[in-house]
Design a protein around this motif. Structure first.
Motif, PDB file in Angstrom:
ATOM      1  N   VAL A   1      46.090  53.911 185.708  1.00  0.00           N
ATOM      2  CA  VAL A   1      46.343  52.749 186.286  1.00  0.00           C
ATOM      3  C   VAL A   1      47.758  53.175 186.568  1.00  0.00           C
ATOM      4  O   VAL A   1      48.207  54.091 185.701  1.00  0.00           O
ATOM      5  CB  VAL A   1      46.391  51.383 185.591  1.00  0.00           C
ATOM      6  N   ASP A   2      48.566  52.585 187.468  1.00  0.00           N
ATOM      7  CA  ASP A   2      50.164  52.974 187.567  1.00  0.00           C
ATOM      8  C   ASP A   2      51.008  52.149 186.826  1.00  0.00           C
ATOM      9  O   ASP A   2      52.430  52.520 186.775  1.00  0.00           O
ATOM     10  CB  ASP A   2      50.456  53.224 188.781  1.00  0.00           C
ATOM     11  N   GLY A   3      50.638  51.400 186.119  1.00  0.00           N
ATOM     12  CA  GLY A   3      51.444  50.709 184.969  1.00  0.00           C
ATOM     13  C   GLY A   3      51.027  49.273 184.791  1.00  0.00           C
ATOM     14  O   GLY A   3      49.784  49.033 184.539  1.00  0.00           O
TER      15      GLY A   3
ATOM     16  N   ALA B   1      58.413  46.441 185.730  1.00  0.00           N
ATOM     17  CA  ALA B   1      59.189  47.697 185.406  1.00  0.00           C
ATOM     18  C   ALA B   1      59.346  48.109 183.989  1.00  0.00           C
ATOM     19  O   ALA B   1      59.400  49.171 183.425  1.00  0.00           O
ATOM     20  CB  ALA B   1      60.526  47.501 185.956  1.00  0.00           C
ATOM     21  N   ALA B   2      59.240  46.890 183.229  1.00  0.00           N
ATOM     22  CA  ALA B   2      59.362  46.965 181.405  1.00  0.00           C
ATOM     23  C   ALA B   2      58.910  46.033 180.961  1.00  0.00           C
ATOM     24  O   ALA B   2      58.849  44.818 181.424  1.00  0.00           O
ATOM     25  CB  ALA B   2      61.016  47.256 181.163  1.00  0.00           C
TER      26      ALA B   2
ATOM     27  N   VAL C   1      60.036  54.527 169.656  1.00  0.00           N
ATOM     28  CA  VAL C   1      59.698  55.544 170.765  1.00  0.00           C
ATOM     29  C   VAL C   1      59.502  55.024 172.208  1.00  0.00           C
ATOM     30  O   VAL C   1      58.688  53.807 172.325  1.00  0.00           O
ATOM     31  CB  VAL C   1      58.305  56.356 170.469  1.00  0.00           C
ATOM     32  N   ARG C   2      60.195  55.339 173.147  1.00  0.00           N
ATOM     33  CA  ARG C   2      60.109  54.659 174.518  1.00  0.00           C
ATOM     34  C   ARG C   2      59.113  55.055 175.209  1.00  0.00           C
ATOM     35  O   ARG C   2      58.872  56.399 175.305  1.00  0.00           O
ATOM     36  CB  ARG C   2      61.501  55.171 174.968  1.00  0.00           C
ATOM     37  N   LEU C   3      58.099  54.325 175.523  1.00  0.00           N
ATOM     38  CA  LEU C   3      56.844  54.865 176.309  1.00  0.00           C
ATOM     39  C   LEU C   3      57.030  54.514 177.652  1.00  0.00           C
ATOM     40  O   LEU C   3      57.716  53.526 178.063  1.00  0.00           O
ATOM     41  CB  LEU C   3      55.832  53.925 175.751  1.00  0.00           C
ATOM     42  N   GLN C   4      56.326  55.271 178.473  1.00  0.00           N
ATOM     43  CA  GLN C   4      56.011  54.967 179.884  1.00  0.00           C
ATOM     44  C   GLN C   4      54.670  55.082 180.176  1.00  0.00           C
ATOM     45  O   GLN C   4      54.121  56.162 180.057  1.00  0.00           O
ATOM     46  CB  GLN C   4      56.955  55.854 180.889  1.00  0.00           C
ATOM     47  N   VAL C   5      54.115  54.089 180.911  1.00  0.00           N
ATOM     48  CA  VAL C   5      52.717  54.416 181.117  1.00  0.00           C
ATOM     49  C   VAL C   5      52.708  54.339 182.752  1.00  0.00           C
ATOM     50  O   VAL C   5      53.534  53.710 183.628  1.00  0.00           O
ATOM     51  CB  VAL C   5      51.943  52.663 180.961  1.00  0.00           C
ATOM     52  N   ARG C   6      52.184  55.455 183.196  1.00  0.00           N
ATOM     53  CA  ARG C   6      52.250  55.841 184.637  1.00  0.00           C
ATOM     54  C   ARG C   6      51.051  56.621 184.956  1.00  0.00           C
ATOM     55  O   ARG C   6      49.991  57.047 184.514  1.00  0.00           O
ATOM     56  CB  ARG C   6      53.476  56.568 185.016  1.00  0.00           C
TER      57      ARG C   6
ATOM     58  N   THR D   1      55.374  51.622 184.146  1.00  0.00           N
ATOM     59  CA  THR D   1      56.079  50.634 183.175  1.00  0.00           C
ATOM     60  C   THR D   1      56.515  51.111 182.026  1.00  0.00           C
ATOM     61  O   THR D   1      55.999  51.774 181.418  1.00  0.00           O
ATOM     62  CB  THR D   1      54.919  49.560 183.199  1.00  0.00           C
ATOM     63  N   PHE D   2      57.959  51.026 181.838  1.00  0.00           N
ATOM     64  CA  PHE D   2      58.305  51.042 180.560  1.00  0.00           C
ATOM     65  C   PHE D   2      58.226  50.286 179.334  1.00  0.00           C
ATOM     66  O   PHE D   2      58.277  49.130 179.746  1.00  0.00           O
ATOM     67  CB  PHE D   2      59.891  51.498 180.547  1.00  0.00           C
ATOM     68  N   VAL D   3      57.470  50.883 178.053  1.00  0.00           N
ATOM     69  CA  VAL D   3      57.524  49.694 176.940  1.00  0.00           C
ATOM     70  C   VAL D   3      58.675  50.095 176.078  1.00  0.00           C
ATOM     71  O   VAL D   3      58.720  51.159 175.517  1.00  0.00           O
ATOM     72  CB  VAL D   3      56.350  49.965 176.407  1.00  0.00           C
ATOM     73  N   VAL D   4      59.492  49.094 175.900  1.00  0.00           N
ATOM     74  CA  VAL D   4      60.733  49.295 175.340  1.00  0.00           C
ATOM     75  C   VAL D   4      61.305  48.325 174.247  1.00  0.00           C
ATOM     76  O   VAL D   4      60.579  46.996 174.255  1.00  0.00           O
ATOM     77  CB  VAL D   4      61.825  49.793 176.338  1.00  0.00           C
TER      78      VAL D   4
END
Ligand code: ASP
Ligand code: MG
Length: 405
Positions: A175-177, A193-194, A224-229, A238-241
């Motif tokens: 999935v893209d986010g 976006a986040a 830890v900054r995550l990005q689901v892409r 989508t950033f997880v922050v």
């Protein structure tokens, strides 16, 4: 120099072509000058196959051997990925959990990471080598392979990102986010976006299978900054922050639905101390997770008690309670698997009143009956009949202004 961890889930490394595609993405990061650690899952379906083979061998269960078997999919994919990278002219080497080592406790099948020795890995990274790491596995105190629980490759990636001080951990998946709702239910669902760690945790425990819950906890604890892409598109994910990194925070970020719920009601339970302990004790001993609980007081010393368990646990929970009926002291057990839990999630509700009321009002206007309610600081959940699930999600998505651009 930027250091990043990228993790490829089972669907994004499901065959040779996809491994080559993923290798191209890793090369692109390396070409941009980053030090890259790539964590790989097994090909989609392979871990299930290994679990299946273990079952077919018979009823004797040895968790140490289970781990040896189910960790193999990640081993072969690490080797294949290293080859794919070398073919593209990228200097790369594969690493199994024990080679780094990623140390864990001794709980085979569901081990926790206790420490990672990053020395050799860092030496290779600064020397320009891409490290390809098998997800999902570590080295137990007994010197044997352990696995980290299903979905555990996410945990490997986050733990490595934390230990290596990576600036980002990209989780490539199918999935893209993260969306405001399931796009299959709500056509107007939008990619966020986040989201905050807290919101992601709620969504993960609500059945969004995008990230393993424990990996989100670990990311939150270590910042830890995550990005689901998506592994199949170049669109940002989508950033997880942390909350303070999100500029425009909505009050409600998303509406989730979890179908993996079943309801049990015990009718006319004695209203005296120790009854709840008597009911939930045996369930806990049987590792059955209880989610929502409601109990009321009564005038005649008898009360009804309702709670939910996962659908897969319904049979065994009911059987346990029936076996203990005399001890617990209730008159009747009613079970209902046809329920769905709908949740409104958002850190903004900490500072805004009326979020729950809007949910109840919206459902009332659609004539949907609420069976159980539970809340946390950033979530309101209701249990309703399964047949109204999609209607409820769509109505709530509109009511919290998530339909609008
Ligand atoms: N292959 C393992 C599983 O299917 C770990 C993972 O993919 O995250 O659970
Ligand atoms: Mg996964």
């Amino acid at each position: 120099m930027a250091r990043i961890v990228v993790k490829f889930g089972g669907t994004s490394v499901a065959d040779i072509d996809r491994i080559k595609n993923a290798a191209g993405r890793i090369k692109a990061e390396a070409d941009r000058g980053a030090e890259v650690v790539a964590v790989v899952s097994a090909m989609a379906g392979v871990t299930n196959q290994m679990v299946e083979l273990t079952d077919q061998m018979g009823s004797l269960f040895d968790a140490r051997e289970y781990d040896v078997i189910v960790s193999t999919g990640e081993q072969s994919n690490a080797g294949l990925m290293a080859l794919a990278l070398q073919t593209l002219g990228v200097q790369a080497r594969s690493w199994l959990g024990w080679q780094i080592p990623i140390r864990t406790d001794g709980v085979h099948g569901k081990a926790r990471i206790t420490g990672i020795e990053t020395g050799e890995l860092e030496r290779r990274l600064t020397g320009g080598e891409v490290a390809v790491v098998s997800g999902f596995q570590g080295l137990g105190p007994d010197g044997r392979i352990t696995t980290l629980g299903r979905g555990g490759s996410d945990l490997t990636a986050v733990a490595l990102a934390g230990a290596l001080g990576a600036e980002r951990c990209d989780i490539y998946t199918d999935v893209d986010g993260i969306y405001t709702s399931d796009p299959r239910i709500v056509a107007k669902a939008k990619k966020l976006a986040a989201v905050t760690y807290e919101e992601m945790l709620e969504m993960a425990s609500l059945g969004s299978n995008v990230l393993q819950t424990r990996s989100v906890e670990l990311a939150m604890n270590h910042g830890v900054r995550l990005q689901v892409r998506s592994a199949f598109s170049d669109a940002p994910g989508t950033f997880v922050v942390k909350e303070d990194e999100i500029v425009e925070q909505q009050i409600v970020s998303g509406i989730s639905d979890s179908k993996d719920e079943a309801k049990i009601t015990l009718l006319r339970v004695a209203d005296r101390p120790g009854v709840a302990a008597g009911i939930f004790g045996p369930l806990a001993d049987a590792a059955i997770n209880v989610d929502m609980i409601v109990q009321n007081i009564s005038e005649d010393g008898k009360t009804d008690l309702t709670f939910t368990v996962g659908k897969g646990d319904l049979q065994s929970a009911a059987r346990l309670l029936q076996n203990n009926q005399a001890d617990i002291g209730y008159e009747q057990l009613v079970q209902d698997p046809d329920v769905v839990k709908i949740s409104v999630v958002g850190v903004g509700m900490r500072s805004h009143a009326g979020v729950a009321q809007k949910m109840f009002q919206t459902l009332a206007e659609k004539g949907i009956n609420i069976q159980v309610i539970s809340t946390s600081e950033i979530k309101v959940s209701v249990l309703i009949a399964e047949e109204y699930g999609e209607l409820a999600v769509r109505a709530l998505h509109a009511a919290y202004d998530l339909d609008t651009d």
